[in-house]
Design an enzyme around this catalytic site. Structure first.
Site, PDB file in Angstrom:
ATOM      1  N   ASN A 165       2.400  -7.648   8.397  1.00 40.57           N
ATOM      2  CA  ASN A 165       2.923  -6.427   7.686  1.00 40.57           C
ATOM      3  C   ASN A 165       3.534  -6.334   6.439  1.00 40.57           C
ATOM      4  O   ASN A 165       3.363  -7.373   5.820  1.00 40.57           O
ATOM      5  CB  ASN A 165       4.220  -6.297   8.506  1.00 40.57           C
ATOM      6  N   GLU A 166       2.815  -5.310   5.146  1.00 42.83           N
ATOM      7  CA  GLU A 166       3.741  -5.111   4.475  1.00 42.83           C
ATOM      8  C   GLU A 166       2.699  -6.202   3.570  1.00 42.83           C
ATOM      9  O   GLU A 166       4.027  -6.958   2.829  1.00 42.83           O
ATOM     10  CB  GLU A 166       4.985  -4.949   4.229  1.00 42.83           C
ATOM     11  N   TYR A 296       8.203   5.092   1.754  1.00 44.93           N
ATOM     12  CA  TYR A 296       9.104   5.282   2.153  1.00 44.93           C
ATOM     13  C   TYR A 296      10.368   5.960   1.205  1.00 44.93           C
ATOM     14  O   TYR A 296      10.672   7.058   0.764  1.00 44.93           O
ATOM     15  CB  TYR A 296      10.708   3.647   1.642  1.00 44.93           C
ATOM     16  N   GLU A 353       5.741   3.109   9.888  1.00 46.67           N
ATOM     17  CA  GLU A 353       7.421   2.332   9.483  1.00 46.67           C
ATOM     18  C   GLU A 353       7.622   4.510   8.011  1.00 46.67           C
ATOM     19  O   GLU A 353       6.654   4.019   7.221  1.00 46.67           O
ATOM     20  CB  GLU A 353       6.952   1.840   8.350  1.00 46.67           C
ATOM     21  N   GLU A 407      18.290  -5.676   7.676  1.00 50.49           N
ATOM     22  CA  GLU A 407      17.621  -5.261   6.573  1.00 50.49           C
ATOM     23  C   GLU A 407      17.225  -6.601   5.396  1.00 50.49           C
ATOM     24  O   GLU A 407      17.878  -6.219   3.960  1.00 50.49           O
ATOM     25  CB  GLU A 407      17.757  -4.146   5.749  1.00 50.49           C
TER      26      GLU A 407
HETATM   27  N1  LIG Z   1       7.418  -2.984  -7.958  1.00 57.33           N
HETATM   28  N2  LIG Z   1       8.718  -3.637  -8.252  1.00 57.33           N
HETATM   29  N3  LIG Z   1      10.119  -4.702  -7.987  1.00 57.33           N
HETATM   30  C1  LIG Z   1      10.586  -4.938  -8.640  1.00 57.33           C
HETATM   31  C2  LIG Z   1      11.719  -4.813  -8.047  1.00 57.33           C
HETATM   32  O1  LIG Z   1      12.050  -5.196  -6.651  1.00 57.33           O
HETATM   33  C3  LIG Z   1      13.215  -5.130  -5.949  1.00 57.33           C
HETATM   34  C4  LIG Z   1      13.336  -4.688  -4.609  1.00 57.33           C
HETATM   35  O2  LIG Z   1      12.050  -4.540  -3.933  1.00 57.33           O
HETATM   36  C5  LIG Z   1      11.465  -4.626  -2.585  1.00 57.33           C
HETATM   37  C6  LIG Z   1      11.030  -3.697  -2.494  1.00 57.33           C
HETATM   38  C7  LIG Z   1      10.239  -3.145  -1.202  1.00 57.33           C
HETATM   39  C8  LIG Z   1      11.406  -3.214  -0.092  1.00 57.33           C
HETATM   40  C9  LIG Z   1      10.855  -2.898   1.413  1.00 57.33           C
HETATM   41  C10 LIG Z   1      12.099  -3.204   2.387  1.00 57.33           C
HETATM   42  N4  LIG Z   1      11.240  -2.331   3.379  1.00 57.33           N
HETATM   43  C11 LIG Z   1      11.944  -1.943   4.538  1.00 57.33           C
HETATM   44  C12 LIG Z   1      11.357  -3.336   5.260  1.00 57.33           C
HETATM   45  N5  LIG Z   1       9.994  -2.542   5.611  1.00 57.33           N
HETATM   46  C13 LIG Z   1       9.598  -3.176   6.608  1.00 57.33           C
HETATM   47  C14 LIG Z   1      10.531  -3.815   7.790  1.00 57.33           C
HETATM   48  O3  LIG Z   1      10.868  -5.420   7.684  1.00 57.33           O
HETATM   49  C15 LIG Z   1      11.815  -2.567   6.878  1.00 57.33           C
HETATM   50  O4  LIG Z   1      12.781  -4.128   7.171  1.00 57.33           O
HETATM   51  N6  LIG Z   1       9.917  -1.706   2.647  1.00 57.33           N
HETATM   52  N7  LIG Z   1      10.002  -2.322   1.604  1.00 57.33           N
HETATM   53  C16 LIG Z   1      12.355  -4.264  -0.265  1.00 57.33           C
HETATM   54  C17 LIG Z   1      12.508  -4.544  -1.438  1.00 57.33           C
END
Ligand SMILES: N=NNCCOCCOc1ccc(-c2cn(C[C@@H]3NC[C@@H](O)[C@H]3O)nn2)cc1
Length: 448
Positions: A165-166, A296, A353, A407
């Site tokens: 995942n991701e 998202y 998702e 989260e």
């Molecule tokens: N691009 N540069 N950023 C620089 C700074 O980043 C700061 C924070 O970044 C991020 C980026 C992406 C995420 C994120 C969260 N989810 C949701 C979860 N998906 C899987 C599932 O478990 C869900 O809970 N998906 N993506 C969080 C934080």
């Protein structure tokens, strides 16, 4: 009013992940994962939240299945806690942990819901982290052992499998940006982890072909969409570079057997190098049955020298943001999906998702009035319908999430569920969006 009607064969689902919902962190023989260690370290997670108890799904999974049944979904996407089934990270199975997921799978099947298993949803056994974690290639081999044990245990009843995942979150967000576990801030570590995750993906897919020949396997990268602020080559190139980090870096190896040279060179300028061994790219690029896409949010991207790794600043398309602060950009969802088809051809796609953070609570009359989430889902499902009509081969749509949960670094404050969770009593309360999604799933359509 306009009706949006989906193909009868589109599958509908809901998703969760082990560390985010199970709790029972030290029950049933489970050993600690990197997320137990990271969340229990003060300062890493908002309000000092941990996954110790989460939604208590370890004990309440039958209630969860009834929520899924009444939602009417075809699929339930959940992940396995590696350290619950293999507390040593490798070696012998913990039968109590294996039995938990066997019971969940049987409960799903008894309620006509197809299980979709995610093998790695970020909760690496801490014992493996202490031996180098994903920076070490050995962990890819430990992952193969884990995957094979899961294929043996559940392959008789589970046809849909996701390896990773991701991987962008599990590598760069976690080892370069330091926002997720293990919280490193080292670009070389991020590059090494990303590659070893993909080697692990390849090892598992190769073994899957022998062990579950009739099954379907894929992985679930996350992508956003950056729309150039102007048609200038500066803005367009900056957006392409930034999106490459989540798109081409994790998709070119699988679908082309190569890494994008633009980023390889950019990382080398930062003294971060790929360590590819003979055969890796052939292993990573063997065919998969579907690609999961997690989407998202998106933004407008404008070239800005010195801004981050890619000289690009992200501007919200308008004032609309969800309660986690992410811009709402449903047009970007359509563009991202058609861009994937234009880049990689007709790879079957599950939306594994999509969802929104809105932090509504249960009101006096027992309702959770989350109309904003319904509006977000309507906007994104409208974009999905446009992508399907444009010929993008979408197999299914899986909402994130079935329930409010942990989260990650945001803790429990940020709520993505269509079911509200009281984190003190673990009471589950379907939100207005739950009933709206149930109608949409039942009728394969909704009124815009
Ligand atoms: N691009 N540069 N950023 C620089 C700074 O980043 C700061 C924070 O970044 C991020 C980026 C992406 C995420 C994120 C969260 N989810 C949701 C979860 N998906 C899987 C599932 O478990 C869900 O809970 N998906 N993506 C969080 C934080």
């Amino acid at each position: 009013m306009t009706k949006i009607t989906f193909p009868e064969n589109l599958k509908w689902g809901a998703a969760t992940a082990s560390y985010q919902i199970e709790g029972g962190a030290e029950e049933g023989g489970r050993s600690l994962s990197i997320w137990d260690v990271f969340s229990r370290t003060p300062g890493n997670v908002k309000n000092g939240d941990t996954g110790d108890h989460a939604c208590n799904s370890y004990h309440l999974y039958k209630e969860d299945v009834q929520l899924l049944k009444n939602l009417g979904v075809d699929l339930y996407r959940f992940s396995i806690s590696w350290s619950r089934v293999l507390p040593d990270g490798t070696g012998e199975l913990n039968e109590e942990g294996v039995q938990y997921y066997s019971n969940l799978i049987d409960e799903l099947i008894a309620n006509d819901i197809e299980p979709m298993i995610t093998l790695y949803h970020w909760d690496l056994p801490q014992v493996l982290q202490e031996k180098g974690g994903w920076e070490s290639r050995e962990t890819a081999h430990a992952f193969l052992h884990y995957a094979q044990k899961m294929f043996e245990a559940y392959g008789d009843r589970v046809n849909n499998w996701i390896t990773m995942n991701e991987p962008w979150c599990a590598s760069f967000l976690s080892n370069y940006l330091g926002v997720h576990a293990p919280g490193k801030q080292d670009l070389q570590a991020g590059v090494d982890v990303a590659h070893n995750l993909m080697v692990a993906h390849g090892l598992a897919v190769k073994s899957f072909r022998d062990m579950i020949p009739e099954g379907k396997i894929g992985y679930a990268p996350n992508i956003g969409w950056l729309e150039p602020y102007s048609p200038s080559e500066e803005d367009r190139a900056a957006c392409r570079r930034s999106m490459m980090w989540q798109k081409e870096w994790f998709m070119d190896p699988v679908f082309k057997g190569t890494y994008p040279d633009t980023l390889v060179k950019l990382f080398e300028k930062e003294n971060a190098y790929l360590h590819i061994e003979d055969g890796d790219m052939d292993l990573i690029s063997q065919p998969i049955d579907f690609m999961g896409i997690n989407f998202y949010t998106g933004a407008i991207g404008r070239y800005k020298e010195g801004e981050g790794l890619f000289d690009v600043e992200e501007i919200a398309p308008d004032e609309r943001r969800t309660d986690i602060g992410w811009p709402i950009y449903a047009e970007g969802f359509y563009k991202a999906l058609t861009d994937l088809r234009d880049t990689y051809g007709d790879v079957p796609i599950y939306i594994t998702e999509n969802g929104a953070c809105y932090n509504h609570e249960v009101e006096e009359d027992g309702r959770v009035r989350d109309q904003e989430r319904i509006d977000y889902l309507k906007q994104h499902l409208t974009s999905l319908d446009r992508a399907i009509k444009a010929g993008v081969p979408i197999e299914g749509y899986i909402v994130w999430s079935l329930m409010d949960n942990f989260e990650w670094a945001e803790g429990y404050e940020k709520r993505f569920g269509v079911v509200h969770i009281d984190f003190d009593t673990f009471e589950r309360t379907p939100k207005d969006s739950y009933y709206w999604y149930a109608d949409t799933v039942k009728n394969h359509e909704f009124e815009r």
